[in-house]
Design a protein around this motif. Structure first.
Motif, short mmCIF file in Angstrom:
data_model
loop_
_atom_site.label_atom_id
_atom_site.label_comp_id
_atom_site.label_asym_id
_atom_site.label_seq_id
_atom_site.Cartn_x
_atom_site.Cartn_y
_atom_site.Cartn_z
N GLY A 163 5.83 2.77 -6.04
CA GLY A 163 6.62 1.66 -5.55
C GLY A 163 7.27 0.87 -6.67
N VAL A 164 6.55 0.70 -7.78
CA VAL A 164 7.12 -0.01 -8.92
C VAL A 164 8.28 0.78 -9.53
N VAL A 165 8.12 2.11 -9.59
CA VAL A 165 9.13 2.95 -10.26
C VAL A 165 10.32 3.24 -9.35
N PHE A 166 10.01 3.61 -8.08
CA PHE A 166 11.08 4.09 -7.19
C PHE A 166 11.35 3.18 -5.99
N GLY A 167 10.51 2.18 -5.76
CA GLY A 167 10.59 1.43 -4.51
C GLY A 167 11.76 0.48 -4.38
N LYS A 168 12.32 0.04 -5.48
CA LYS A 168 13.36 -0.98 -5.42
C LYS A 168 14.65 -0.41 -4.84
N GLY A 169 14.90 -0.73 -3.57
CA GLY A 169 16.14 -0.32 -2.92
C GLY A 169 16.21 1.15 -2.56
N ASN A 170 15.10 1.88 -2.64
CA ASN A 170 15.11 3.32 -2.35
C ASN A 170 14.72 3.53 -0.89
N THR A 171 15.68 3.88 -0.06
CA THR A 171 15.44 4.04 1.38
C THR A 171 14.48 5.19 1.66
N VAL A 172 14.64 6.29 0.96
CA VAL A 172 13.78 7.45 1.20
C VAL A 172 12.32 7.11 0.93
N PHE A 173 12.07 6.42 -0.17
CA PHE A 173 10.68 6.05 -0.48
C PHE A 173 10.08 5.19 0.62
N TRP A 174 10.83 4.20 1.09
CA TRP A 174 10.28 3.29 2.10
C TRP A 174 10.05 4.01 3.42
N ILE A 175 10.91 4.94 3.77
CA ILE A 175 10.68 5.71 5.00
C ILE A 175 9.42 6.54 4.89
N VAL A 176 9.26 7.24 3.76
CA VAL A 176 8.07 8.08 3.57
C VAL A 176 6.81 7.22 3.57
N PHE A 177 6.85 6.10 2.85
CA PHE A 177 5.66 5.25 2.79
C PHE A 177 5.32 4.67 4.16
N SER A 178 6.30 4.23 4.92
CA SER A 178 6.03 3.65 6.25
C SER A 178 5.43 4.69 7.19
N VAL A 179 5.95 5.92 7.13
CA VAL A 179 5.39 6.99 7.97
C VAL A 179 3.95 7.27 7.59
N ILE A 180 3.67 7.37 6.31
CA ILE A 180 2.29 7.62 5.85
C ILE A 180 1.39 6.45 6.24
N HIS A 181 1.89 5.24 6.12
CA HIS A 181 1.11 4.05 6.48
C HIS A 181 0.72 4.09 7.96
N ILE A 182 1.67 4.40 8.82
CA ILE A 182 1.40 4.43 10.26
C ILE A 182 0.45 5.58 10.61
#
Length: 831
Positions: free
Chosen positions: A622-641
């Motif tokens: 998240g520190v490296v790729f999370g800033k404004g990266n839509t793909v990262f946030w989609i993947v993380f949200s899916v894994i979180h759920i």
């Protein structure tokens, strides 16, 4: 020989023979050398000049003008000389070169002066001003000469205006505000001399934008970018002359300090307008704190946390005295005869092994769901807290396991079948989930402590090495934009730039150690009770396993160490050091809460730390790729759920399911049987309420992250962990009270005290004295003065209060079920 002299005089740190600064100095010095020889072409005119007089003149390639100035320098008085130039020309093809020759230095500049901004945009300036410093003199008075040479290569005459004036207020006074105006082409610098008795001062209240140009100001000394307010702490030991210069340079563009980027390209007239910017500044040099304040700050910090040791010692003495009084009362009761003892042994009322506890009674003394339902319907009182005297204990004992390995127990087919029968009951008691041998579980939970100790060593050593490197780079380069301190309250000590922010983390270490001592005392008392076959320790209360408590205390100490490492040089890349063990603490607290009522089925240390490692892994991503990266946030949200749903199923069925296909079948079966066919409520209502609330919270947090995409991913991840911990803790307390259990006075005091301290701690946390989510210059806008003992700021108070609050939270987990110490485990409900 001339070329070699030019090279030595202009080769400064950061310059190369091919740089623009080097070429300008080379041309300036060589032109001056040429002007002093008769064989050089062109007419040379020398004029005796005076201060504070405007000289309007014209220069061509055929005429070179030299202005000669002299002034008297006093040893006990420091003053500066200001050279101001205005050229009446808009073009930059044939600039005028001004060379100022002093006793010990040569300063040269061209007009129009070209300064570069972002993307190498050029800004021409026709008004240029430079300050000349005064060379030191040993005589009481000395007359010094300096010359201003004016030349150009243009054949067309160019008009200019020259003015040289004295700067009477060149020396800054302590605690006296000095106001002035600076522009990109007219930088300002002033001198400060350390008075007697002052070793450290703070230079503050400077607007953002010797070397006094944008392209060379960073070559020497300490420097930082600023917008509205900032401060630099200067120590006498860093300056052998006991004095230093304060240099203020205005940037050509706001982007250097975090402002908006203007459209590109700009027309020439727009570049001129954009570059014509001036700043009104106030500079104050004030003494920093003395050694007495350092001593008071350290004594205060030690005194606050040592007081907890004293209070704990007094409480332990009172508790020990009470226990001895109770034990003396038991010793005065009539002893049983050997026949009575043998009778009780035959009935299974006296334990035969200190490791046997929590077994299902052969006579069915464990309450069935029907009996509980009948009890509730008949209104016969509590169904969870049913006290019964020791002489009515009638529970059978199972034979102790011959093996001490947990895996041997779990792989037996009959035991696995028994698990399915027991764990799927509608109402469970602690005795149902406390059937394993104590030796097995003790080994299982001690691994938590040894694993986190190993993790701490391997994690902390490279972190310490890295932050020492950061601090060394700051001290060597002088670049104070690397670290995000609260510069208005950053007190250096030795090589450390902000010692107060490091010292305030001492509370985590001291209170973590105190918690380990408290747990050790309880562990010793419990082991002694087991050795003497104390029936209450063997058969009553929540099963006591201290491995997770030891791990929690170690994590609290490591949080203090890593937070101190982070505050050596706080910035965007090492913020994860400050949060890694916060994830550990939140995870261990949730595991401990779950372990209290589910000792047999709690996660192993390897599984738990693997999950926490995955959390830290996502934190780094998240520190490296999370800033404004839509793909990262989609993947993380899916894994979180998906992780939330997976854990919910695990908790709902007490671990009696396995495999993805089984998981999906169970979900569909529950939806069909409970919701469609029967339209009835879930079988485990309490667990379902908790899990529904947990899913709502986690799905909401996932949606928030996907929509807002916060820049501070580490704090967002920590917020998820804290929200889940608070939700589970609230559920535990509600269910405990609902089951008829009570909270003893000590635990209640800890809960109330901790809640109040957490409230004050969060207040100081959200003050936001600095933020690495913005540029260094913008971060300094949030800087504030010290508020405690002239040594600690708001964030230091957050360290104090949060360490106390975490310690109190641990005590809550340690003492909240003390009311069950004399209650049989088959009367304590699982939730």
């Amino acid at each position: 020989m001339v070329k070699r002299s030019c090279w030595k005089s202009r080769h400064k740190p950061g310059s190369t023979p091919g740089s623009a600064g080097f070429r300008t100095g080379l041309v300036a010095l060589c032109l001056w050398l040429c002007a002093t020889h008769s064989e050089c072409a062109g007419k040379i005119v020398q004029k005796d000049a005076e201060f504070d007089v405007n000289y309007n003149d014209t220069v061509t390639s055929d005429i070179q003008t030299i202005y000669a100035f002299n002034h008297t320098v006093l040893r006990n008085k420091t003053e500066g000389v200001r050279v101001s130039v205005y050229v009446q020309a808009n073009g930059t093809e044939s600039p005028i070169l001004f060379v100022v020759r002093q006793k010990q230095a040569v300063v040269s500049f061209q007009v129009p002066l070209i300064l570069r901004g972002l993307y190498q945009r050029k800004y021409p300036y026709t008004h240029v001003g430079r300050t000349l410093c005064q060379p030191p003199t040993r005589a009481a008075t000395e007359t010094q000469f300096f010359f201003v040479d004016v030349s150009t290569l243009s054949s067309v005459g160019t008009h200019y205006q020259l003015r040289v004036s004295r700067v009477d207020s060149f020396t800054l006074q302590t605690d006296t505000k000095f106001s002035f105006i600076a522009t990109p082409s007219q930088p300002q610098f002033f001198k400060y001399v350390f008075p007697e008795g002052v070793d450290t001062v703070i230079v503050k209240d400077i607007l953002c934008p010797v070397y006094d140009l944008d392209n060379n100001v960073a070559f020497i000394g300490m420097y930082q970018t600023m917008t509205k307010t900032a401060a630099i702490t200067v120590q006498r030991k860093d300056f052998l002359s006991n004095s230093f210069y304060v240099v203020v340079v205005v940037k050509t563009e706001d982007e250097a300090c975090g402002g908006p980027l203007r459209f590109y390209p700009l027309r020439t007239d727009e570049l001129i307008d954009a570059g014509n910017r001036s700043k009104v500044l106030d500079v104050v040099v004030s003494p920093a704190i003395n050694s007495e304040v350092y001593v008071m700050g350290m004594l205060f910090c030690l005194g606050v946390f040592l007081s907890f040791y004293i209070i704990t010692f007094l409480v332990a003495c009172v508790e020990n005295k009470r226990m001895h009084r109770g034990r003396d009362g038991l010793l005065n009761t009539p002893a049983m005869s050997p026949a009575e003892t043998a009778s009780l042994l035959g009935k299974g009322l006296v334990p035969t092994s200190p490791y046997e506890y929590g077994s299902l009674a052969d006579n069915g003394s464990t309450l069935s769901s029907e009996a509980i339902t009948d009890s509730i319907a008949s209104g016969e009182g509590n169904y969870g807290y049913m006290e019964r005297s020791m002489d009515h204990v009638g529970r059978g004992r199972q034979e102790s396991l011959s093996s001490v390995e947990e895996d041997d127990y779990d792989t037996l087919a009959d035991i696995d079948s028994d698990k399915n029968i027991v764990r799927t009951k509608k109402f469970l008691c602690v005795s149902d989930l406390a059937r394993k041998d104590k030796r097995i579980l003790s080994k299982k939970y001690q691994i938590y402590f040894w694993n986190i100790s190993t993790i701490a060593v391997f994690y902390a050593l490279p972190v310490i090495q890295l932050v020492i490197t950061y601090q060394t780079v700051v001290n060597v380069t002088g670049n104070q934009d690397i670290c995000y301190y609260n510069f208005l309250c950053a007190h250096p000590l030795g090589a450390l730039s902000a010692f107060n922010n490091i010292l305030s983390n001492l509370g985590y270490v001291m209170l973590g150690l105190l918690f380990l001592l408290i747990v050790l005392q309880r562990d010793i008392i419990h082991n002694r009770a087991l050795v003497r076959n104390d029936l209450a320790a063997l058969e009553c209360g929540i099963p006591k396993h201290f491995g997770l408590f030891y791990a929690m205390g170690t994590a609290l100490m490591m949080e203090g160490l890593l937070s101190a490492c982070y505050h050596v040089c706080p910035n965007y890349t090492n913020f994860q050091f400050d949060t890694s063990f916060m994830y550990m603490i939140a995870g261990l607290c949730m595991l401990k809460l779950y372990q209290k009522r589910h000792p047999d089925i709690n996660a192993s240390a390897y599984t738990a730390y693997a999950c926490l490692a995955a959390v830290i892994f996502f934190s780094v991503l998240g520190v490296v790729f999370g800033k404004g990266n839509t793909v990262f946030w989609i993947v993380f949200s899916v894994i979180h759920i998906l992780a939330t749903m997976l854990l919910s199923t695990q908790l709902y069925y007490m671990g009696r399911w396995s495999g993805v296909c089984v998981f999906l079948r169970r979900v569909l079966h529950v939806i069909y049987t409970d919701c469609i066919r029967q339209c009835s409520g879930p079988m485990y209502m309490d667990r379902m309420v908790l899990l529904v609330m947990g899913n709502i919270v986690n799905w909401s947090l996932a949606a928030y992250g996907l929509i807002e995409r916060p820049n501070d991913f580490a704090s967002y991840l920590l917020a998820i962990a804290i929200c889940n911990l608070l939700l589970y803790f609230a559920f535990y307390i509600i269910m405990k009270l609902r089951s008829g259990e009570r909270i003893q006075c000590l635990a209640l005091v800890c809960i109330l005290f901790t809640a109040v301290v957490w409230g004050f701690a969060l207040f100081f946390f959200f003050q936001g004295l600095s933020t690495w989510q913005k540029t260094p210059a913008e971060s300094r806008e949030h800087n504030r003065e010290c508020i405690l003992l002239s040594f600690f700021d708001d964030h230091d108070i957050w360290h104090f209060l949060s360490s106390i609050a975490m310690f109190g939270s641990f005590l809550v987990l340690l003492t909240m079920d003390d009311d069950l110490d004399n209650v049989q485990r088959d009367k304590i409900f699982v939730f």
